[in-house]
Design a protein around this motif. Structure first.
Motif, mmCIF file in Angstrom:
data_model
loop_
_atom_site.group_PDB
_atom_site.id
_atom_site.type_symbol
_atom_site.label_atom_id
_atom_site.label_comp_id
_atom_site.label_asym_id
_atom_site.label_seq_id
_atom_site.Cartn_x
_atom_site.Cartn_y
_atom_site.Cartn_z
ATOM 1 N N LEU A 38 38.653 36.103 46.879
ATOM 2 C CA LEU A 38 37.734 34.904 46.179
ATOM 3 C C LEU A 38 37.121 35.996 45.696
ATOM 4 O O LEU A 38 36.943 35.278 43.421
ATOM 5 C CB LEU A 38 36.825 33.885 47.261
ATOM 6 N N THR A 39 36.380 36.599 45.656
ATOM 7 C CA THR A 39 35.676 37.675 45.069
ATOM 8 C C THR A 39 36.070 38.124 43.886
ATOM 9 O O THR A 39 35.561 38.225 42.604
ATOM 10 C CB THR A 39 34.805 38.705 46.063
ATOM 11 N N ALA A 40 37.139 38.703 43.750
ATOM 12 C CA ALA A 40 38.151 39.501 42.582
ATOM 13 C C ALA A 40 38.669 38.689 41.368
ATOM 14 O O ALA A 40 38.919 38.535 40.702
ATOM 15 C CB ALA A 40 39.530 39.822 43.335
ATOM 16 N N PHE A 41 38.491 37.135 42.271
ATOM 17 C CA PHE A 41 38.621 36.360 41.538
ATOM 18 C C PHE A 41 38.145 35.692 40.518
ATOM 19 O O PHE A 41 38.475 35.320 38.845
ATOM 20 C CB PHE A 41 39.817 34.887 42.129
ATOM 21 N N GLY A 42 37.176 36.265 40.475
ATOM 22 C CA GLY A 42 35.533 35.401 39.814
ATOM 23 C C GLY A 42 36.091 36.764 38.261
ATOM 24 O O GLY A 42 35.588 36.427 37.593
ATOM 25 N N LEU A 356 38.040 47.570 43.706
ATOM 26 C CA LEU A 356 38.206 46.194 43.856
ATOM 27 C C LEU A 356 38.002 45.211 42.148
ATOM 28 O O LEU A 356 38.950 44.657 41.902
ATOM 29 C CB LEU A 356 37.240 45.347 44.907
ATOM 30 N N THR A 357 37.068 45.587 41.478
ATOM 31 C CA THR A 357 36.978 45.124 39.998
ATOM 32 C C THR A 357 37.869 46.036 38.760
ATOM 33 O O THR A 357 38.469 44.783 38.542
ATOM 34 C CB THR A 357 35.101 46.265 39.918
ATOM 35 N N LEU A 358 38.656 47.178 39.014
ATOM 36 C CA LEU A 358 39.850 47.644 38.106
ATOM 37 C C LEU A 358 40.859 46.405 39.344
ATOM 38 O O LEU A 358 41.650 45.974 37.734
ATOM 39 C CB LEU A 358 39.690 48.919 38.872
ATOM 40 N N ILE A 359 40.866 46.128 40.438
ATOM 41 C CA ILE A 359 42.266 45.435 40.782
ATOM 42 C C ILE A 359 42.558 44.502 39.534
ATOM 43 O O ILE A 359 42.876 43.291 39.682
ATOM 44 C CB ILE A 359 42.369 45.705 42.301
ATOM 45 N N ALA A 360 41.056 43.401 40.320
ATOM 46 C CA ALA A 360 41.366 42.275 39.563
ATOM 47 C C ALA A 360 41.207 42.216 38.244
ATOM 48 O O ALA A 360 42.059 41.418 37.606
ATOM 49 C CB ALA A 360 39.719 41.906 40.596
ATOM 50 N N GLY A 361 40.235 43.155 37.707
ATOM 51 C CA GLY A 361 39.777 43.492 36.070
ATOM 52 C C GLY A 361 41.476 43.127 35.347
ATOM 53 O O GLY A 361 42.048 42.713 34.525
ATOM 54 N N VAL A 362 42.345 44.561 35.901
ATOM 55 C CA VAL A 362 43.460 44.730 35.474
ATOM 56 C C VAL A 362 44.711 43.854 35.269
ATOM 57 O O VAL A 362 45.253 43.027 34.716
ATOM 58 C CB VAL A 362 44.231 45.980 36.020
ATOM 59 N N SER A 363 44.168 43.051 36.683
ATOM 60 C CA SER A 363 44.993 41.956 36.697
ATOM 61 C C SER A 363 45.190 40.862 35.496
ATOM 62 O O SER A 363 46.065 40.088 35.070
ATOM 63 C CB SER A 363 44.853 41.323 38.301
ATOM 64 N N GLY A 364 43.909 40.581 35.413
ATOM 65 C CA GLY A 364 43.091 39.637 34.818
ATOM 66 C C GLY A 364 43.987 40.388 33.098
ATOM 67 O O GLY A 364 44.026 38.845 32.384
ATOM 68 N N LEU A 365 43.819 41.340 33.098
ATOM 69 C CA LEU A 365 43.997 41.797 31.621
ATOM 70 C C LEU A 365 45.366 41.424 32.035
ATOM 71 O O LEU A 365 45.944 41.324 30.370
ATOM 72 C CB LEU A 365 43.775 42.866 31.515
ATOM 73 N N MET A 366 46.080 41.328 32.267
ATOM 74 C CA MET A 366 47.793 42.078 32.207
ATOM 75 C C MET A 366 48.514 40.223 32.236
ATOM 76 O O MET A 366 49.192 40.100 31.503
ATOM 77 C CB MET A 366 48.409 42.344 33.326
ATOM 78 N N PHE A 367 47.848 39.478 32.737
ATOM 79 C CA PHE A 367 47.684 37.534 32.992
ATOM 80 C C PHE A 367 47.439 37.572 31.195
ATOM 81 O O PHE A 367 48.016 36.862 30.679
ATOM 82 C CB PHE A 367 47.482 37.097 34.070
ATOM 83 N N GLY A 368 46.492 38.066 31.026
ATOM 84 C CA GLY A 368 46.407 37.515 29.574
ATOM 85 C C GLY A 368 47.161 37.553 28.736
ATOM 86 O O GLY A 368 47.261 37.193 27.718
#
Length: 430
Positions: A38-42, A356-368
């Motif tokens: 939930l934290t990473a989702f933000g 934690l921030t990089l895992i969530a952010g890179v996932s968002g970058l790839m999906f985007g």
């Protein structure tokens, strides 16, 4: 004597490749999976929205650029309107005409002009263009070669009108793609063939494809272009000019030549200097500047909203790391008692926050990026206003750097709090 202060240059690499440290970070992050997700989702959502919005902004700019490709941005157009002021005994509401003689005067008196092209518009009419048993209703324009420097057409076949065509009043023409499609069989070469325009024969010397979506005097693909002088002579249009297309020299504002053209024309045609309506015009440079500022404004808004969303996700990570530090107070106290330095504690907390921030952010970058690629494939193959929605490599690197900064800032306050924990008090805490 042994130097105890010497540090191996590979010490940093050993810390980086310390598998125990990475395993500990992973165990800490996955200890409470629901909370971590939930934290990473933000952060994920913030990066995803930033990438999608930047990609959409880029697509909008590319689409706008494709609409005006080949059109001179440093241009203006001038035409005649009814006079709005009485002058020298002449009443207002008087009709006046641009004339051939105005062209050399404008060129000589206004050195800031780069290209000046007079234009004539012909009568369309029903089936006004024919060839053998085929006919169509198309626009007719009389142009100078310089017009193709202002509103460029790509030649699919043959050539454009040249100076010799003008000087010799040649009965030649350049046709648009739709004219070619209607009058000629699919595999027939139109170059050298004759067509009739309002009953007069003209030889086809070229087929033009318009590169921009700006159409002056009708759709270019449905237009027959004649030499300006030939059109005046063949259709008995005297020495009247319907329209002037003008570009400014590099470094000169179009507004400068626009004002000078109005001044010269008013003086030559007995129009009041205070008459603001008699000489109609459109400053293309002003229009393009407006679109440019609009694009900058949209891009700025996109980055502000995207970074705000991403920062909100970083604040969420920071809050969760504070909770994690609170939960691990006793563990941190034991580490301090066993000899862990404040630097070790700070590195541990910062590492967990950054990872934690990089895992969530890179996932968002790839999906985007993936969503933008799908959108690009769906929009390909046409003249859309949104074109090729992608982000550049530099933007992706910039986004990763922003992630690193946000992850570091998110872990700084929890790390500072962890560093201030006193070992004895932490061990005593239940």
């Amino acid at each position: 004597m042994k130097n105890t202060n010497f540090k191996s240059p590979f010490a940093g690499f050993r810390v980086f490749f310390d598998l125990d440290r990475w395993q500990e970070i992973w165990i800490t992050i996955t200890h409470n999976k629901s909370r971590s997700v939930l934290t990473a989702f933000g952060v994920f959502w913030g990066m995803f929205m930033l990438v999608v919005m930047v990609g959409a902004g880029v697509a909008l700019q590319r689409g706008m650029s494709s609409q005006i490709e080949g059109f001179a941005t440093n241009s203006c157009f001038v035409w005649t309107e009814l006079t709005a002021e009485p002058y020298k005994g002449l009443k207002k509401g008087r009709k006046w005409d641009l004339l051939n003689d105005d062209i050399p005067v404008l060129i000589n008196k206004i050195p800031e002009i780069q290209y000046l092209a007079p234009v004539l518009f012909g009568n369309g009419g029903a089936n006004n263009v024919t060839r053998n048993d085929k006919a169509g209703s198309f626009g007719v324009k009389g142009n100078y070669p310089a017009y193709n420097k202002i509103d460029e057409s790509k030649m699919l076949k043959g050539r454009y009108i040249n100076d010799i065509d003008i000087a010799e009043n040649r009965k030649v023409c350049v046709i648009g793609e739709r004219v070619l499609e209607v009058l000629f069989p699919k595999n027939e070469d139109p170059i050298g063939k004759n067509i009739q325009v309002n009953g007069i024969y003209f030889q086809v010397i070229g087929v033009a494809q318009h590169t921009s979506d700006i159409n002056i005097g009708g759709r270019s693909e449905e237009t027959v272009i004649l030499p300006f002088s030939t059109m005046q002579q063949a259709f008995n249009q005297g020495n009247v000019v319907h329209f002037l297309a003008v570009t400014a020299q590099p470094g000169v504002k179009v507004k400068v030549i626009e004002d000078k053209i109005r001044e010269v024309l008013k003086a030559r045609h007995s129009i009041s200097p205070d008459d603001k309506k008699a000489v109609g015009g459109m400053n293309i440079e002003d229009q393009f500047t407006m679109f440019l500022y609009l694009g900058i404004g949209i891009a700025s808004l996109i980055w502000i909203v995207g970074l705000g969303t991403l920062l909100a996700g970083g604040i969420g990570v920071s809050n969760i790391m504070l909770v994690t530090v609170k939960e691990r107070t006793k563990e941190i106290g034991i580490r301090r008692a066993l000899g862990a330095t404040p630097r070790n504690i700070i590195q541990q907390i910062l590492s967990e926050s950054i990872i934690l921030t990089l895992i969530a952010g890179v996932s968002g970058l790839m999906f985007g990026v993936g969503l933008l690629s799908l959108a690009g494939m769906a929009l390909s193959g046409g003249d859309q206003f949104f074109k090729d929605p992608q982000i550049s490599f530099s933007v992706a690197l910039g986004a990763l750097f922003i992630l690193l900064v946000i992850g570091t800032l998110a872990g700084f306050i929890p790390a500072n709090r962890a560093m201030n924990i006193k070992p004895i008090e932490a061990i005593r805490e239940e």
